[in-house]
Motif scaffolding. Structure first.
Motif, PDB file in Angstrom:
ATOM      1  N   ASP A 173       0.186   7.145   3.591  1.00  0.00           N
ATOM      2  CA  ASP A 173      -0.946   7.618   4.384  1.00  0.00           C
ATOM      3  C   ASP A 173      -2.059   6.574   4.500  1.00  0.00           C
ATOM      4  O   ASP A 173      -2.939   6.700   5.356  1.00  0.00           O
ATOM      5  CB  ASP A 173      -1.544   8.888   3.763  1.00  0.00           C
ATOM      6  CG  ASP A 173      -0.606  10.079   3.838  1.00  0.00           C
ATOM      7  OD1 ASP A 173       0.503   9.937   4.391  1.00  0.00           O
ATOM      8  OD2 ASP A 173      -0.971  11.149   3.326  1.00  0.00           O
ATOM      9  N   ARG A 174      -2.008   5.519   3.657  1.00  0.00           N
ATOM     10  CA  ARG A 174      -3.108   4.554   3.618  1.00  0.00           C
ATOM     11  C   ARG A 174      -2.748   3.196   4.218  1.00  0.00           C
ATOM     12  O   ARG A 174      -3.569   2.269   4.166  1.00  0.00           O
ATOM     13  CB  ARG A 174      -3.576   4.386   2.168  1.00  0.00           C
ATOM     14  CG  ARG A 174      -4.236   5.654   1.631  1.00  0.00           C
ATOM     15  CD  ARG A 174      -4.530   5.582   0.160  1.00  0.00           C
ATOM     16  NE  ARG A 174      -5.488   4.543  -0.173  1.00  0.00           N
ATOM     17  CZ  ARG A 174      -5.901   4.296  -1.414  1.00  0.00           C
ATOM     18  NH1 ARG A 174      -5.450   5.032  -2.419  1.00  0.00           N
ATOM     19  NH2 ARG A 174      -6.766   3.324  -1.657  1.00  0.00           N
ATOM     20  N   ASN A 232      -1.261   8.901   8.413  1.00  0.00           N
ATOM     21  CA  ASN A 232      -1.765   7.529   8.307  1.00  0.00           C
ATOM     22  C   ASN A 232      -2.582   7.136   9.543  1.00  0.00           C
ATOM     23  O   ASN A 232      -3.526   6.334   9.451  1.00  0.00           O
ATOM     24  CB  ASN A 232      -0.644   6.526   8.039  1.00  0.00           C
ATOM     25  CG  ASN A 232       0.452   6.543   9.071  1.00  0.00           C
ATOM     26  OD1 ASN A 232       0.388   7.234  10.088  1.00  0.00           O
ATOM     27  ND2 ASN A 232       1.507   5.772   8.820  1.00  0.00           N
ATOM     28  N   TRP A 275       0.831  -1.209   0.000  1.00  0.00           N
ATOM     29  CA  TRP A 275       0.000   0.000   0.000  1.00  0.00           C
ATOM     30  C   TRP A 275       0.865   1.258   0.000  1.00  0.00           C
ATOM     31  O   TRP A 275       0.550   2.234  -0.699  1.00  0.00           O
ATOM     32  CB  TRP A 275      -0.942  -0.007   1.202  1.00  0.00           C
ATOM     33  CG  TRP A 275      -2.147  -0.843   0.970  1.00  0.00           C
ATOM     34  CD1 TRP A 275      -2.417  -2.087   1.485  1.00  0.00           C
ATOM     35  CD2 TRP A 275      -3.254  -0.528   0.125  1.00  0.00           C
ATOM     36  NE1 TRP A 275      -3.610  -2.559   1.019  1.00  0.00           N
ATOM     37  CE2 TRP A 275      -4.158  -1.625   0.180  1.00  0.00           C
ATOM     38  CE3 TRP A 275      -3.582   0.565  -0.671  1.00  0.00           C
ATOM     39  CZ2 TRP A 275      -5.356  -1.648  -0.521  1.00  0.00           C
ATOM     40  CZ3 TRP A 275      -4.778   0.538  -1.379  1.00  0.00           C
ATOM     41  CH2 TRP A 275      -5.652  -0.550  -1.302  1.00  0.00           C
ATOM     42  N   GLU A 298       0.223   3.184  -3.354  1.00  0.00           N
ATOM     43  CA  GLU A 298      -0.848   4.173  -3.165  1.00  0.00           C
ATOM     44  C   GLU A 298      -0.513   5.274  -2.165  1.00  0.00           C
ATOM     45  O   GLU A 298      -1.254   6.243  -2.060  1.00  0.00           O
ATOM     46  CB  GLU A 298      -2.134   3.466  -2.706  1.00  0.00           C
ATOM     47  CG  GLU A 298      -2.592   2.353  -3.634  1.00  0.00           C
ATOM     48  CD  GLU A 298      -2.919   2.835  -5.047  1.00  0.00           C
ATOM     49  OE1 GLU A 298      -3.278   4.026  -5.188  1.00  0.00           O
ATOM     50  OE2 GLU A 298      -2.812   2.032  -5.993  1.00  0.00           O
ATOM     51  N   ASN A 331      -6.043   9.107   9.147  1.00  0.00           N
ATOM     52  CA  ASN A 331      -6.898   8.464   8.160  1.00  0.00           C
ATOM     53  C   ASN A 331      -7.571   7.226   8.739  1.00  0.00           C
ATOM     54  O   ASN A 331      -8.763   6.979   8.497  1.00  0.00           O
ATOM     55  CB  ASN A 331      -6.083   8.077   6.925  1.00  0.00           C
ATOM     56  CG  ASN A 331      -5.731   9.258   6.051  1.00  0.00           C
ATOM     57  OD1 ASN A 331      -6.346  10.321   6.156  1.00  0.00           O
ATOM     58  ND2 ASN A 331      -4.740   9.100   5.200  1.00  0.00           N
ATOM     59  N   ALA A 332      -6.808   6.440   9.491  1.00  0.00           N
ATOM     60  CA  ALA A 332      -7.365   5.227  10.081  1.00  0.00           C
ATOM     61  C   ALA A 332      -8.458   5.564  11.090  1.00  0.00           C
ATOM     62  O   ALA A 332      -9.525   4.930  11.117  1.00  0.00           O
ATOM     63  CB  ALA A 332      -6.258   4.411  10.743  1.00  0.00           C
ATOM     64  N   TRP A 380     -11.717   6.919   9.363  1.00  0.00           N
ATOM     65  CA  TRP A 380     -12.504   5.830   8.762  1.00  0.00           C
ATOM     66  C   TRP A 380     -13.185   5.005   9.859  1.00  0.00           C
ATOM     67  O   TRP A 380     -14.367   4.671   9.744  1.00  0.00           O
ATOM     68  CB  TRP A 380     -11.588   4.935   7.921  1.00  0.00           C
ATOM     69  CG  TRP A 380     -12.313   3.816   7.240  1.00  0.00           C
ATOM     70  CD1 TRP A 380     -12.909   3.844   6.011  1.00  0.00           C
ATOM     71  CD2 TRP A 380     -12.546   2.498   7.761  1.00  0.00           C
ATOM     72  NE1 TRP A 380     -13.489   2.621   5.729  1.00  0.00           N
ATOM     73  CE2 TRP A 380     -13.285   1.775   6.787  1.00  0.00           C
ATOM     74  CE3 TRP A 380     -12.203   1.857   8.945  1.00  0.00           C
ATOM     75  CZ2 TRP A 380     -13.676   0.457   6.974  1.00  0.00           C
ATOM     76  CZ3 TRP A 380     -12.590   0.541   9.145  1.00  0.00           C
ATOM     77  CH2 TRP A 380     -13.328  -0.150   8.170  1.00  0.00           C
ATOM     78  N   LYS A 399     -10.037  -1.787   6.518  1.00  0.00           N
ATOM     79  CA  LYS A 399     -11.125  -2.062   5.579  1.00  0.00           C
ATOM     80  C   LYS A 399     -11.297  -3.561   5.341  1.00  0.00           C
ATOM     81  O   LYS A 399     -12.402  -4.035   5.086  1.00  0.00           O
ATOM     82  CB  LYS A 399     -10.874  -1.328   4.254  1.00  0.00           C
ATOM     83  CG  LYS A 399     -10.997   0.178   4.358  1.00  0.00           C
ATOM     84  CD  LYS A 399     -10.661   0.838   3.024  1.00  0.00           C
ATOM     85  CE  LYS A 399     -10.714   2.362   3.132  1.00  0.00           C
ATOM     86  NZ  LYS A 399     -10.385   3.014   1.834  1.00  0.00           N
ATOM     87  N   VAL A 424      -5.315   2.342   7.322  1.00  0.00           N
ATOM     88  CA  VAL A 424      -6.747   2.359   7.030  1.00  0.00           C
ATOM     89  C   VAL A 424      -7.134   1.240   6.072  1.00  0.00           C
ATOM     90  O   VAL A 424      -8.210   0.622   6.209  1.00  0.00           O
ATOM     91  CB  VAL A 424      -7.194   3.732   6.472  1.00  0.00           C
ATOM     92  CG1 VAL A 424      -6.593   4.028   5.116  1.00  0.00           C
ATOM     93  CG2 VAL A 424      -8.715   3.799   6.399  1.00  0.00           C
ATOM     94  N   GLU A 425      -6.257   0.912   5.121  1.00  0.00           N
ATOM     95  CA  GLU A 425      -6.615  -0.137   4.168  1.00  0.00           C
ATOM     96  C   GLU A 425      -6.666  -1.505   4.838  1.00  0.00           C
ATOM     97  O   GLU A 425      -7.463  -2.365   4.451  1.00  0.00           O
ATOM     98  CB  GLU A 425      -5.636  -0.140   2.992  1.00  0.00           C
ATOM     99  CG  GLU A 425      -5.653   1.138   2.155  1.00  0.00           C
ATOM    100  CD  GLU A 425      -7.010   1.431   1.514  1.00  0.00           C
ATOM    101  OE1 GLU A 425      -7.817   0.486   1.367  1.00  0.00           O
ATOM    102  OE2 GLU A 425      -7.261   2.595   1.159  1.00  0.00           O
ATOM    103  N   GLN A 426      -5.843  -1.722   5.860  1.00  0.00           N
ATOM    104  CA  GLN A 426      -5.931  -2.975   6.619  1.00  0.00           C
ATOM    105  C   GLN A 426      -7.253  -3.053   7.380  1.00  0.00           C
ATOM    106  O   GLN A 426      -7.893  -4.109   7.435  1.00  0.00           O
ATOM    107  CB  GLN A 426      -4.762  -3.089   7.590  1.00  0.00           C
ATOM    108  CG  GLN A 426      -3.403  -3.247   6.920  1.00  0.00           C
ATOM    109  CD  GLN A 426      -2.312  -3.485   7.957  1.00  0.00           C
ATOM    110  OE1 GLN A 426      -2.259  -4.531   8.586  1.00  0.00           O
ATOM    111  NE2 GLN A 426      -1.441  -2.497   8.130  1.00  0.00           N
TER     112      GLN A 426
END
Length: 205
Positions: free
Chosen positions: A103-104, A131, A96, A100, A134-135, A138, A111, A107-109
């Motif tokens: 910063d992600r 990062n 990630w 991408e 953002n987490a 969300w 999701k 949060v992507e984990q």
């Protein structure tokens, strides 16, 4: 860095002074939320960067293993705390981050893994790590209980997290030390509750 200016005795004295400034209701409330997650079978997620990332991994390991009594290590019927540090899946973070943006990476984990009612413990000394923010943002939208664990002024995280544990000092090293000491007390408290020992002896679970 205060240690560059203080003797060992004065440095440790400064650490002791910081402990006296803590809002201990924040400490007990964090323990309450972790135990509530255990009782409900919800996940506790932890994340942080740098030294706070190390504290994330350390706290996760402690909560996952050391809330158990040794006699229950081989007891598959014994309920365990579901806890995961988002700092420890290196390939996922690199994928990630590289593709991408860093910063992600947390949060992507979430999701993939998180559900309403889970707990997110987000550690940031400055309170301004993108990062982390953002987490938490969300997780707030998705019904998680979010904790900002901060130092310095608390930054954006102090108001973004639904709950906060703040160490009011402008020295990252001492802030991280205080965070970890608080985490160790919380570990002990959760162990006492799960195993009904110490202050929690004889209490129903």
């Amino acid at each position: 860095m205060l240690g560059a200016h203080l003797t060992p005795a004065n440095y440790l004295r400064r650490c002791a002074e910081v402990f006296e400034t803590l809002d201990l209701t924040q400490v007990t409330s964090l323990a309450d939320d972790i135990y509530a997650a255990y009782e409900a079978g919800k996940f506790v997620f932890i994340c942080g960067n740098g030294g706070s990332g190390s504290n994330s991994s350390h706290f996760c390991e402690d909560l996952g293993k050391s809330t158990l009594d040794r006699k229950d290590f081989l007891n598959d019927e014994r309920k365990r705390l579901k806890v995961l540090s988002l700092t420890d899946n290196t390939p996922y973070i690199l994928a990630w981050g590289n593709d991408e943006g860093f910063d992600r990476v947390f949060v992507e984990q979430l999701k993939n893994l998180a559900s309403p009612g889970d707990v997110l413990i987000a550690i940031s000394g400055s309170g301004n790590s993108p990062n982390i923010l953002n987490a938490v943002e969300w997780a707030n939208r998705k019904g998680l209980t979010t904790w900002g664990i901060t130092g310095y002024t608390g930054g954006k995280l102090q108001s973004l997290g639904l709950k906060n544990l703040h160490v009011p000092l402008d020295d990252m090293g001492i802030v991280e030390c205080v965070h970890l000491t608080v985490f160790h007390w919380i570990l002990n408290d959760i162990y006492g509750r799960i195993n009904q020992v110490g202050r929690h002896a004889g209490q129903s679970t």
